[in-house]
Design a protein around this motif. Sequence first.
Motif, PDB file in Angstrom:
ATOM      1  N   LEU A  11       7.545  21.915  88.055  1.00 51.07           N
ATOM      2  CA  LEU A  11       7.470  20.491  87.710  1.00 51.07           C
ATOM      3  C   LEU A  11       8.883  19.960  87.514  1.00 51.07           C
ATOM      4  CD1 LEU A  11       4.698  20.439  84.913  1.00 51.07           C
ATOM      5  CD2 LEU A  11       4.410  19.856  87.328  1.00 51.07           C
ATOM      6  N   GLU A  58       7.964  14.897  85.083  1.00 53.22           N
ATOM      7  CA  GLU A  58       6.524  15.191  85.177  1.00 53.22           C
ATOM      8  C   GLU A  58       6.042  15.952  83.945  1.00 53.22           C
ATOM      9  OE1 GLU A  58       5.880  15.722  90.002  1.00 53.22           O
ATOM     10  OE2 GLU A  58       6.756  17.381  88.855  1.00 53.22           O
ATOM     11  N   GLY A  81       4.271  23.984  85.305  1.00 56.07           N
ATOM     12  CA  GLY A  81       2.951  23.539  84.905  1.00 56.07           C
ATOM     13  C   GLY A  81       1.918  24.569  85.306  1.00 56.07           C
ATOM     14  N   LEU A  88      -3.431  19.243  86.974  1.00 57.44           N
ATOM     15  CA  LEU A  88      -2.457  19.743  86.011  1.00 57.44           C
ATOM     16  C   LEU A  88      -3.098  19.784  84.629  1.00 57.44           C
ATOM     17  CD1 LEU A  88       0.528  20.625  85.655  1.00 57.44           C
ATOM     18  CD2 LEU A  88       1.042  18.239  85.103  1.00 57.44           C
ATOM     19  N   ALA A 135       1.770  22.208  80.666  1.00 56.67           N
ATOM     20  CA  ALA A 135       3.181  22.072  81.033  1.00 56.67           C
ATOM     21  C   ALA A 135       4.047  22.779  80.000  1.00 56.67           C
ATOM     22  CB  ALA A 135       3.579  20.601  81.125  1.00 56.67           C
TER      23      ALA A 135
END
Length: 155
Positions: A6, A10, A35, A42, A45
């Motif tokens: 990521l 993001e 992630g 998703l 993270a």
Amino acid sequence: MKIVPLTLREANDFVEQHHRHSARTSNDGGKFAIGIEVGGELVGAAIVGRPVARMLQRPGAAELLRCCVSPAAPRNACSRLEARCKRIWQQMGGTRLLTYTLARESGASLRATGAVREATVDAESWNRPSRRRAARSIEAEDKVRWSWTLPEIPA
């Protein structure tokens, strides 16, 4: 479950939506973000950067700044993210990875990945007479510092 790279933006957007008590990280000092996806969605993270505490900023050290999963994440998603961050940092030449939990949190996912409880850190304000900071909306709480010592990978 699939681990995916990521951008810091993001990852911070995900953290902003799903983290229980922490906000976005500042992007200065960010090293990498990953992630975890399930079925193309998703659901978690993690962000790794330089240690926030000035005295812990040593060569080879990094801090797992955020690890966050959504309610849709499967069991053990945090442990998978933490374990992968540890492995990526080790492959980048890192020798130490730190992170923090609130004192009221169990740290079960950290223990599952081999983290060692290192210290209790008393709650303090970021504001100092020599360095004024705006008041944060969340009260400061005591924290626990955890760490992983990573063996060097031979070249």
